[in-house]
Design a protein around this motif. Structure first.
Motif, PDB file in Angstrom:
ATOM      1  N   GLU B 108      39.504 -26.627   9.168  1.00 60.52           N
ATOM      2  CA  GLU B 108      38.712 -25.615   8.450  1.00 60.52           C
ATOM      3  C   GLU B 108      38.136 -26.176   7.149  1.00 60.52           C
ATOM      4  O   GLU B 108      38.308 -25.602   6.062  1.00 60.52           O
ATOM      5  CB  GLU B 108      39.562 -24.368   8.189  1.00 60.52           C
ATOM      6  N   THR B 109      37.476 -27.322   7.276  1.00 59.64           N
ATOM      7  CA  THR B 109      36.841 -27.955   6.123  1.00 59.64           C
ATOM      8  C   THR B 109      35.357 -27.611   6.113  1.00 59.64           C
ATOM      9  O   THR B 109      34.648 -27.941   7.062  1.00 59.64           O
ATOM     10  CB  THR B 109      36.979 -29.491   6.187  1.00 59.64           C
ATOM     11  N   PRO B 110      34.864 -26.975   5.050  1.00 60.42           N
ATOM     12  CA  PRO B 110      33.424 -26.678   4.983  1.00 60.42           C
ATOM     13  C   PRO B 110      32.617 -27.941   4.700  1.00 60.42           C
ATOM     14  O   PRO B 110      32.801 -28.564   3.659  1.00 60.42           O
ATOM     15  CB  PRO B 110      33.316 -25.698   3.792  1.00 60.42           C
ATOM     16  N   ILE B 111      31.781 -28.340   5.623  1.00 61.05           N
ATOM     17  CA  ILE B 111      30.870 -29.469   5.401  1.00 61.05           C
ATOM     18  C   ILE B 111      29.546 -29.140   6.076  1.00 61.05           C
ATOM     19  O   ILE B 111      29.502 -28.300   6.975  1.00 61.05           O
ATOM     20  CB  ILE B 111      31.397 -30.805   5.997  1.00 61.05           C
ATOM     21  N   VAL B 112      28.481 -29.819   5.641  1.00 63.44           N
ATOM     22  CA  VAL B 112      27.170 -29.644   6.273  1.00 63.44           C
ATOM     23  C   VAL B 112      26.726 -30.999   6.800  1.00 63.44           C
ATOM     24  O   VAL B 112      26.769 -32.003   6.081  1.00 63.44           O
ATOM     25  CB  VAL B 112      26.134 -29.097   5.262  1.00 63.44           C
TER      26      VAL B 112
END
Lengths: 270, 405
Positions: B108-112
């Motif tokens: 659940e790591t926010p990355i783009v």
């Protein structure tokens, strides 16, 4: 449990998954001894790859990132660049670091980025059941070299020194105090610190690599098969040098170079 | 049917003519992205090049990594260090990043991650556009996970959707893919830019399966790639708990399509035929609708001149075809994944035919077919790198619908 473990080990995660006689416990204690000695528990985080030694930090009461096989250094570099004010301790193994992770090792060393890497070298892929690794001695019988390994082993210390690592040391699990000292020195050093630990894997590497299943006997081999490295001193025939192999205090660290360049360009950080 | 993307910031705007890739980088900086790691690859290279100066000027960190795997891993590391992080690549590099995408999904790591698509497979067509990676964007990594994928169709959307990508990644604690393509990445158009930086907050509890603090908050966070409980402790050896974890990670996104989906419709109110399009193909699709509906548009006239030039090279004469009886509308899919099943069913309830032009062998069309079983769904695949023309789309519709309707 002793005071050090009370402070650093998550009791609820015990027992560890290490086999009886594994050297990882010694490395585990050496690392937290170093952190305690430096008094930086709140300013250090751990990153590991995949393998038995990558489990070491998962039992710590610290921020820990248990990442992908061979990629610990890439994750660690991102974390370090996001928090250059903190220290990052990387746990990896001979397979994780020298095989799949070789490229990231090369480039992190070349950058001389401020990370401390502990490479537990048990000369085998232990977690997956005993296949040969890039450091497995020639002639070893392993699950993927049933007729004896035909490859010259790769020496991680030589590799990183050639590329620009500024602190390089090697100890074994038969030298736990010296190991803790080197880890502390490596963490304190501002630059790429690489500490190789020769460690015993009695279950998977014992017979085929060392000819010995008894962990105490393997430790004895490590003690007797190594000599203390000193610059200028003649190498001992047939023995592996241990100690600090390089400590370049003048090498300019990666983030320092970035900041110097930005200052030079007159770039005001927003 | 109209749904808003990110709300307007109350900061002064300025206009510029930018390249799509440049707009994407600027959108990221506006969204508060302060870490970029990347590797050069055509046709995304302009993004890393711009970031190598701009990211550092705004106090962020930039690094050119040794490969795309390292780039994808570094941005995950940086996010746990508290910095919003992005990388940009194309086909071959995007393939290399799949393991890291799965890792980001499960932790659940926010990355783009920006994929400016080019022709594949393999080295393929480095300088030509395609939409071939649409399934890979959804299913590229091993294992069961959901992911959010946005497809921009203009330079403005390269800017706006990058901002939205960061918003969604933080809101749902998930990797988000900005699935662009070479046409949009390299075209130049007017953009309205916002000054300053948007304050996108991370949501700790609402959509998160294993809520954990960033590093150095004193929480002893354990980021763990194996299936884990809320404390990061592994549960992989426990079948029931593992099953529950997988379901929760997937439902986290699947159950909130209504919040995530961004679908726009044009001339659908009385349409018999719907064009479903995403990415660069929206451009000829919308022109096709305007042609058929006889909408006056100055921008279409110059294009007819181009077609007349093409006719001299032997392209089939369609310029004088009368499309005016066609009641065609466009459904523009901005969020291609999670698949907007209910919205699509609702939008197409009064049409009898749906056509899906794509620059691939007909991948998204399969999803549309799956969901619209009682409609005639026509794939319109175009491979090789040339984008569909408005006339090609209309001719295909004519073929299906007949000349007199």
């Amino acid at each position: 449990m002793n005071k050090l473990y009370e402070k650093y080990i998550k009791k609820e995660s015990l027992p560890t998954l290490f086999c009886p006689g594994c050297g990882n416990g010694i490395i585990q204690t050496a690392a937290i001894s170093a952190i305690e000695e430096l008094g930086i528990k709140d300013d250090i985080a751990c990153v590991s790859g995949i393998g038995c030694s990558s489990w070491i930090p998962c039992y710590y009461k610290l921020d820990v990132m248990h990442t992908m096989h061979g990629r610990a250094l890439a994750f660690a570099e991102g974390l370090k660049l996001a928090r250059p004010d903190k220290k990052i301790l990387v746990f990896t193994g001979d397979g994780d670091c020298l095989a799949i992770g070789g490229n990231h090792l090369m480039h992190a060393a070349a950058r001389n980025i401020d990370l401390t890497v502990i490479m537990a070298n048990n000369y085998i892929y232990g977690m997956t059941g005993g296949q040969k690794s890039p450091s497995t001695p020639k002639g070893s019988i392993t699950k993927t070299s049933p007729f004896g390994s035909i490859d010259e082993p790769i020496d991680g210390c030589s590799l990183v020194m050639a590329l620009g690592a500024s602190y390089v040391a090697r100890w074994t699990t038969a030298h736990p105090m010296q190991l803790a000292g080197a880890i502390a020195e490596g963490i304190e050093h501002r630059g790429f610190s690489f500490i190789e630990v020769l460690t015993q894997c009695p279950v998977q590497a014992g017979k085929g690599v060392h000819g010995e299943k008894d962990p105490a006997a393997i430790l004895k081999k490590y003690k007797e098969g190594t000599y203390l490295y000193k610059e200028g001193r003649e190498a001992a025939e047939g023995k592996i040098p241990v100690g600090v192999l390089r400590h370049d205090k003048n090498a300019v660290e990666y983030i320092e170079r970035v900041e110097a360049k930005l200052r030079e360009q007159g770039i005001e950080r927003g | 049917m109209e749904k808003r993307t990110s709300e307007s910031a109350k900061t002064p705007n300025k206009e510029a003519v930018l390249q799509g890739n440049e707009a994407c980088a600027r959108g990221a900086l506006y969204a508060g992205c302060r870490f970029f790691a990347g590797y050069p690859i055509t046709p995304s290279t302009e993004i890393i090049e711009l970031m190598s100066s701009e990211m550092q000027k705004c106090g962020g960190a930039f690094i050119q990594m040794e490969d795309e795997i390292g780039s994808a891993c570094a941005i995950i590391g940086a996010r746990w260090g508290g910095k919003k992080a992005m990388t940009a690549t194309s086909g071959p590099g995007y393939t290399l990043m799949q393991e890291a995408i799965g890792f980001a999904a499960v932790t659940e790591t926010p990355i783009v991650i920006v994929n400016v698509q080019r022709g594949g497979p393999s080295t393929g067509q480095p300088t030509m556009s395609s939409q071939q990676d649409i399934y890979q964007a959804r299913y590229g990594s091993h294992g069961d996970y959901e992911i959010i994928v946005l497809c921009p169709s203009s330079v403005q959307e390269m800017y706006d959707f990058t901002v939205r990508a960061f918003e969604l990644s933080e809101q749902f604690r998930t990797p988000v893919i900005l699935l662009a393509d070479e046409v949009i990445g390299h075209m130049r158009e007017k953009v309205v830019l916002r000054d300053g930086s948007k304050n996108i907050k991370s949501v700790k509890q609402k959509y998160v399966v294993s809520p954990q603090a960033d590093f150095f908050q004193g929480e002893n966070t354990l980021v763990e790639g194996q299936l884990h409980d809320s404390m990061g402790r592994r549960i992989g050896h426990m079948a029931a708990k593992s099953g529950e974890f997988i379901n929760n990670i997937n439902r986290k996104i699947k159950d909130h399509v209504d919040v995530i989906a961004d679908i726009r419709t044009y001339f659908m109110d009385d349409a018999d035929v719907a064009i479903v399009a995403y990415g660069s193909v929206v451009r000829p699709a919308i022109d096709a609708v305007k042609l058929a509906r006889k909408v006056e548009d100055d921008r279409i006239k110059p294009k007819l001149k181009v077609f007349k030039d093409l006719l001299r090279k032997g392209v089939q004469e369609t310029i004088n075809t009368d499309y005016s009886h066609l009641k065609v509308g466009l459904i523009k899919i901005n969020t291609v994944w999670p698949f907007p099943e209910e919205i699509l069913k609702e939008a197409t309830k009064d049409v009898h035919t749906v056509i899906v032009p794509e620059m691939n062998v007909g991948k998204y069309c399969r999803e549309v077919e799956r969901v619209l079983r009682n409609k005639k769904v026509i794939p319109m695949s175009k491979c090789g790198g040339d984008i569909h023309t408005p006339h090609e789309i209309l001719d295909e519709i004519l073929k299906e619908v007949g000349v007199d309707e």
